[in-house]
Design a protein around this motif. Structure first.
Motif, PDB file in Angstrom:
ATOM      1  N   ASP A   1       0.684 -48.897  48.535  1.00 10.93           N
ATOM      2  CA  ASP A   1       1.597 -48.371  49.745  1.00 10.93           C
ATOM      3  C   ASP A   1       1.788 -46.868  49.189  1.00 10.93           C
ATOM      4  OD1 ASP A   1       1.954 -51.178  50.282  1.00 10.93           O
ATOM      5  OD2 ASP A   1       4.188 -51.813  49.697  1.00 10.93           O
ATOM      6  N   LEU A   2       1.932 -46.120  48.169  1.00  9.68           N
ATOM      7  CA  LEU A   2       1.653 -44.705  48.206  1.00  9.68           C
ATOM      8  C   LEU A   2       0.905 -44.042  48.733  1.00  9.68           C
ATOM      9  CD1 LEU A   2       3.151 -43.151  45.650  1.00  9.68           C
ATOM     10  CD2 LEU A   2       1.147 -42.228  46.373  1.00  9.68           C
ATOM     11  N   VAL A   3      -0.435 -44.910  48.673  1.00  7.86           N
ATOM     12  CA  VAL A   3      -1.687 -44.005  49.103  1.00  7.86           C
ATOM     13  C   VAL A   3      -1.464 -44.245  50.392  1.00  7.86           C
ATOM     14  CG1 VAL A   3      -4.458 -44.546  48.837  1.00  7.86           C
ATOM     15  CG2 VAL A   3      -3.016 -44.708  46.745  1.00  7.86           C
ATOM     16  N   ALA A   4      -1.683 -45.434  50.564  1.00  9.96           N
ATOM     17  CA  ALA A   4      -1.467 -45.889  52.360  1.00  9.96           C
ATOM     18  C   ALA A   4      -0.579 -44.682  53.215  1.00  9.96           C
ATOM     19  CB  ALA A   4      -1.095 -46.654  52.794  1.00  9.96           C
ATOM     20  N   GLU A   5       0.438 -44.400  52.396  1.00  5.39           N
ATOM     21  CA  GLU A   5       1.944 -43.213  53.157  1.00  5.39           C
ATOM     22  C   GLU A   5       1.131 -41.564  53.340  1.00  5.39           C
ATOM     23  OE1 GLU A   5       5.450 -43.980  52.672  1.00  5.39           O
ATOM     24  OE2 GLU A   5       5.410 -45.686  52.508  1.00  5.39           O
ATOM     25  N   LEU A   6       0.062 -41.530  51.886  1.00 11.52           N
ATOM     26  CA  LEU A   6      -0.196 -39.903  51.920  1.00 11.52           C
ATOM     27  C   LEU A   6      -1.104 -39.947  53.012  1.00 11.52           C
ATOM     28  CD1 LEU A   6      -0.175 -37.958  50.194  1.00 11.52           C
ATOM     29  CD2 LEU A   6      -1.368 -38.769  48.038  1.00 11.52           C
ATOM     30  N   ARG A   7      -1.533 -41.061  52.875  1.00 12.46           N
ATOM     31  CA  ARG A   7      -3.120 -40.527  53.706  1.00 12.46           C
ATOM     32  C   ARG A   7      -2.404 -40.653  54.978  1.00 12.46           C
ATOM     33  NH1 ARG A   7      -8.083 -45.064  52.897  1.00 12.46           N
ATOM     34  NH2 ARG A   7      -8.706 -43.797  54.697  1.00 12.46           N
ATOM     35  N   ALA A   8      -1.839 -41.218  55.500  1.00 10.05           N
ATOM     36  CA  ALA A   8      -0.854 -40.922  57.537  1.00 10.05           C
ATOM     37  C   ALA A   8      -0.507 -39.980  56.765  1.00 10.05           C
ATOM     38  CB  ALA A   8       0.090 -42.204  56.892  1.00 10.05           C
ATOM     39  N   ALA A   9       0.314 -39.398  55.927  1.00  8.59           N
ATOM     40  CA  ALA A   9       1.044 -37.844  56.114  1.00  8.59           C
ATOM     41  C   ALA A   9      -0.008 -37.084  55.754  1.00  8.59           C
ATOM     42  CB  ALA A   9       1.952 -37.763  54.468  1.00  8.59           C
ATOM     43  N   LEU A  10      -0.706 -36.980  55.903  1.00  8.72           N
ATOM     44  CA  LEU A  10      -2.037 -35.773  55.856  1.00  8.72           C
ATOM     45  C   LEU A  10      -2.873 -35.833  57.337  1.00  8.72           C
ATOM     46  CD1 LEU A  10      -3.427 -36.222  52.211  1.00  8.72           C
ATOM     47  CD2 LEU A  10      -2.336 -34.090  52.774  1.00  8.72           C
ATOM     48  N   ALA A  11      -2.663 -36.802  57.585  1.00  9.84           N
ATOM     49  CA  ALA A  11      -3.424 -36.929  59.091  1.00  9.84           C
ATOM     50  C   ALA A  11      -2.475 -36.311  59.614  1.00  9.84           C
ATOM     51  CB  ALA A  11      -3.855 -38.383  59.541  1.00  9.84           C
TER      52      ALA A  11
ATOM     53  N   ALA B   1     -10.650 -33.388  50.410  1.00  5.79           N
ATOM     54  CA  ALA B   1     -11.089 -32.656  50.617  1.00  5.79           C
ATOM     55  C   ALA B   1     -11.677 -31.819  51.594  1.00  5.79           C
ATOM     56  CB  ALA B   1     -12.488 -32.813  49.218  1.00  5.79           C
ATOM     57  N   GLU B   2     -11.687 -32.837  52.734  1.00  4.43           N
ATOM     58  CA  GLU B   2     -12.294 -32.765  53.784  1.00  4.43           C
ATOM     59  C   GLU B   2     -10.971 -31.844  55.530  1.00  4.43           C
ATOM     60  OE1 GLU B   2     -14.468 -35.985  55.598  1.00  4.43           O
ATOM     61  OE2 GLU B   2     -15.931 -36.154  53.208  1.00  4.43           O
ATOM     62  N   LEU B   3      -9.662 -32.102  54.569  1.00  7.73           N
ATOM     63  CA  LEU B   3      -8.567 -31.447  54.828  1.00  7.73           C
ATOM     64  C   LEU B   3      -9.212 -30.357  55.447  1.00  7.73           C
ATOM     65  CD1 LEU B   3      -5.489 -33.123  56.208  1.00  7.73           C
ATOM     66  CD2 LEU B   3      -5.043 -31.343  54.352  1.00  7.73           C
ATOM     67  N   PRO B   4      -8.716 -29.997  56.913  1.00  4.94           N
ATOM     68  CA  PRO B   4      -8.753 -28.467  57.278  1.00  4.94           C
ATOM     69  C   PRO B   4      -7.950 -27.461  56.943  1.00  4.94           C
ATOM     70  CG  PRO B   4      -8.595 -29.529  59.086  1.00  4.94           C
ATOM     71  CD  PRO B   4      -8.982 -30.920  58.362  1.00  4.94           C
TER      72      PRO B   4
ATOM     73  N   LEU C   1      -4.289 -33.901  41.407  1.00  5.77           N
ATOM     74  CA  LEU C   1      -4.275 -32.930  41.489  1.00  5.77           C
ATOM     75  C   LEU C   1      -5.555 -32.230  41.170  1.00  5.77           C
ATOM     76  CD1 LEU C   1      -2.148 -29.873  40.491  1.00  5.77           C
ATOM     77  CD2 LEU C   1      -2.962 -31.285  38.232  1.00  5.77           C
ATOM     78  N   GLY C   2      -6.532 -32.593  41.105  1.00  5.16           N
ATOM     79  CA  GLY C   2      -7.658 -31.619  40.758  1.00  5.16           C
ATOM     80  C   GLY C   2      -8.767 -31.489  42.222  1.00  5.16           C
ATOM     81  N   VAL C   3      -8.398 -32.532  43.058  1.00  7.93           N
ATOM     82  CA  VAL C   3      -8.915 -32.560  44.659  1.00  7.93           C
ATOM     83  C   VAL C   3      -8.130 -30.896  45.222  1.00  7.93           C
ATOM     84  CG1 VAL C   3      -7.292 -34.067  45.751  1.00  7.93           C
ATOM     85  CG2 VAL C   3     -10.412 -33.651  46.011  1.00  7.93           C
ATOM     86  N   CYS C   4      -7.461 -31.311  45.189  1.00  4.05           N
ATOM     87  CA  CYS C   4      -6.287 -29.560  45.509  1.00  4.05           C
ATOM     88  C   CYS C   4      -7.113 -28.640  45.523  1.00  4.05           C
ATOM     89  CB  CYS C   4      -5.130 -29.741  45.181  1.00  4.05           C
ATOM     90  SG  CYS C   4      -3.884 -31.307  45.516  1.00  4.05           S
ATOM     91  N   ASP C   5      -6.444 -28.169  46.473  1.00  6.87           N
ATOM     92  CA  ASP C   5      -7.397 -26.104  46.349  1.00  6.87           C
ATOM     93  C   ASP C   5      -7.028 -25.627  45.632  1.00  6.87           C
ATOM     94  OD1 ASP C   5      -9.069 -27.438  49.019  1.00  6.87           O
ATOM     95  OD2 ASP C   5      -7.493 -27.355  49.708  1.00  6.87           O
ATOM     96  N   ILE C   6      -5.708 -25.686  44.851  1.00 10.11           N
ATOM     97  CA  ILE C   6      -4.682 -24.449  44.891  1.00 10.11           C
ATOM     98  C   ILE C   6      -4.177 -25.271  43.434  1.00 10.11           C
ATOM     99  CG2 ILE C   6      -3.223 -23.017  44.286  1.00 10.11           C
ATOM    100  CD1 ILE C   6      -4.463 -21.478  46.998  1.00 10.11           C
ATOM    101  N   ALA C   7      -3.629 -25.299  42.609  1.00 16.15           N
ATOM    102  CA  ALA C   7      -2.843 -25.891  41.942  1.00 16.15           C
ATOM    103  C   ALA C   7      -1.947 -25.142  40.880  1.00 16.15           C
ATOM    104  CB  ALA C   7      -3.323 -27.189  41.199  1.00 16.15           C
TER     105      ALA C   7
ATOM    106  N   SER D   1      -5.598 -16.740  59.307  1.00 14.95           N
ATOM    107  CA  SER D   1      -6.067 -17.919  60.586  1.00 14.95           C
ATOM    108  C   SER D   1      -6.249 -19.177  60.631  1.00 14.95           C
ATOM    109  CB  SER D   1      -7.284 -17.060  61.152  1.00 14.95           C
ATOM    110  OG  SER D   1      -8.318 -17.459  60.863  1.00 14.95           O
ATOM    111  N   PRO D   2      -5.871 -20.115  61.193  1.00 11.80           N
ATOM    112  CA  PRO D   2      -6.840 -21.090  61.002  1.00 11.80           C
ATOM    113  C   PRO D   2      -7.820 -21.650  60.763  1.00 11.80           C
ATOM    114  CG  PRO D   2      -4.885 -21.482  62.772  1.00 11.80           C
ATOM    115  CD  PRO D   2      -5.332 -19.405  62.306  1.00 11.80           C
ATOM    116  N   GLN D   3      -8.739 -21.506  61.716  1.00  7.85           N
ATOM    117  CA  GLN D   3     -10.281 -21.221  61.579  1.00  7.85           C
ATOM    118  C   GLN D   3     -10.664 -20.399  60.383  1.00  7.85           C
ATOM    119  OE1 GLN D   3     -13.502 -19.436  64.927  1.00  7.85           O
ATOM    120  NE2 GLN D   3     -12.930 -17.676  63.231  1.00  7.85           N
ATOM    121  N   GLY D   4     -10.711 -18.956  59.679  1.00  9.18           N
ATOM    122  CA  GLY D   4     -10.550 -18.726  58.523  1.00  9.18           C
ATOM    123  C   GLY D   4     -10.545 -19.515  57.001  1.00  9.18           C
ATOM    124  N   LEU D   5      -8.886 -19.786  57.511  1.00 10.47           N
ATOM    125  CA  LEU D   5      -8.767 -20.721  56.177  1.00 10.47           C
ATOM    126  C   LEU D   5      -9.801 -21.854  56.213  1.00 10.47           C
ATOM    127  CD1 LEU D   5      -4.930 -21.024  56.624  1.00 10.47           C
ATOM    128  CD2 LEU D   5      -6.171 -19.792  54.971  1.00 10.47           C
ATOM    129  N   ALA D   6     -10.170 -22.895  57.959  1.00 12.68           N
ATOM    130  CA  ALA D   6     -10.527 -23.981  57.337  1.00 12.68           C
ATOM    131  C   ALA D   6     -12.149 -23.768  57.274  1.00 12.68           C
ATOM    132  CB  ALA D   6     -10.990 -24.524  58.639  1.00 12.68           C
TER     133      ALA D   6
END
Length: 245
Positions: free
Chosen positions: A30-40, A83-86, A105-111, A189-194
């Motif tokens: 349930d937690l994984v599913a909710e987190l995936r939906a929130a990220l989307a 990892a693929e989130l823009p 934690l490790g897959v986050c870009d900054i921690a 900028s969004p483009q620059g970040l992505a």
């Protein structure tokens, strides 16, 4: 059903808080599913520059929910989506992180973490291996440190986590330390970040694509093994497993 992930918005930043105190924010289905939906949802919002991933309570994430673990393939999908989130994903940690939580934690870009945080790869003490989480972690961690902590399950602190590459920074006041980080992301900028995230996360995304199926199968096989059953049972019964010397 009470939500396990809460979302809040503030000037270009979506904060997602893991809120499953009954199992220390463990990775249930349930937690994984909710987190995936929130990220989307955050990914689809043009007003969002970045996502902060944090937690309630004294544990960021305890790893797999041993009573009702999520499918390893679903966890790999979550890691791939981060990892693929823009948009950059920033981890804010003020508590303990164990096992699969370290992959999150490790897959986050900054921690960033505070002084009360602690870390341990506990899998070998349960008859398991840090199989799936090795994909986002090995490209980031010092190889000698990864071998040590993956094998021994030793606990270490935020300073050591930063030294070996698990954390970007640690500070007495984690929110103050993150202020310039979030200000920089808001100004980008969004483009620059992505495009820049695609560069900096390339090794992690490559590992997830190359090894995802193989390590998912390895993880599932280990969980189904006799040694893992003994290790998990011993953990619940608060005793040493049969192999412990």
């Amino acid at each position: 059903m009470v939500p396990l992930v809460h979302a809040a918005q503030a000037t270009g930043i979506t904060t997602l808080s893991l809120d499953s105190p009954a199992n220390r924010n463990a990775l249930s289905a349930d937690l994984v599913a909710e987190l995936r939906a929130a990220l989307a949802t955050a990914a689809a919002d043009p007003a969002v520059r970045a996502v902060v991933l944090t937690h309630t309570g004294g544990t960021f994430c305890a790893g797999a929910d041993l009573k009702s673990p999520c499918d390893p393939a679903e966890f790999v999908a979550l890691l791939r989506e981060i990892a693929e989130l823009p948009k950059p994903v920033v981890a804010r940690v003020t508590g303990h992180v164990r096992a699969g939580g370290l992959g999150l934690l490790g897959v986050c870009d900054i921690a960033a973490a505070g002084p009360q945080s602690s870390y341990a790869f506990t899998e070998t003490h349960l008859g398991l291996a840090p199989a799936v989480i090795s994909m986002p972690l090995l490209p980031r961690l010092d190889p000698r440190a990864a071998a040590r902590y993956f094998l021994t399950a030793e606990r270490f602190d935020a300073a050591e986590a930063a030294r070996i590459g698990l954390l970007t920074l640690h500070a007495e006041d984690v929110d103050a330390a993150l202020e310039p980080v979030l200000a920089g992301l808001r100004a980008a900028s969004p483009q620059g970040l992505a495009a820049t995230k695609a560069l900096t996360s390339a090794a992690v995304r490559e590992a997830l694509t190359r090894d995802g199926s193989r390590l998912t199968e390895l993880s599932a096989g280990l969980f189904a093994s006799d040694e893992a059953r003994e290790g998990i049972t011993a953990r619940f019964e608060r005793r040493e497993p049969s192999w412990s010397l």
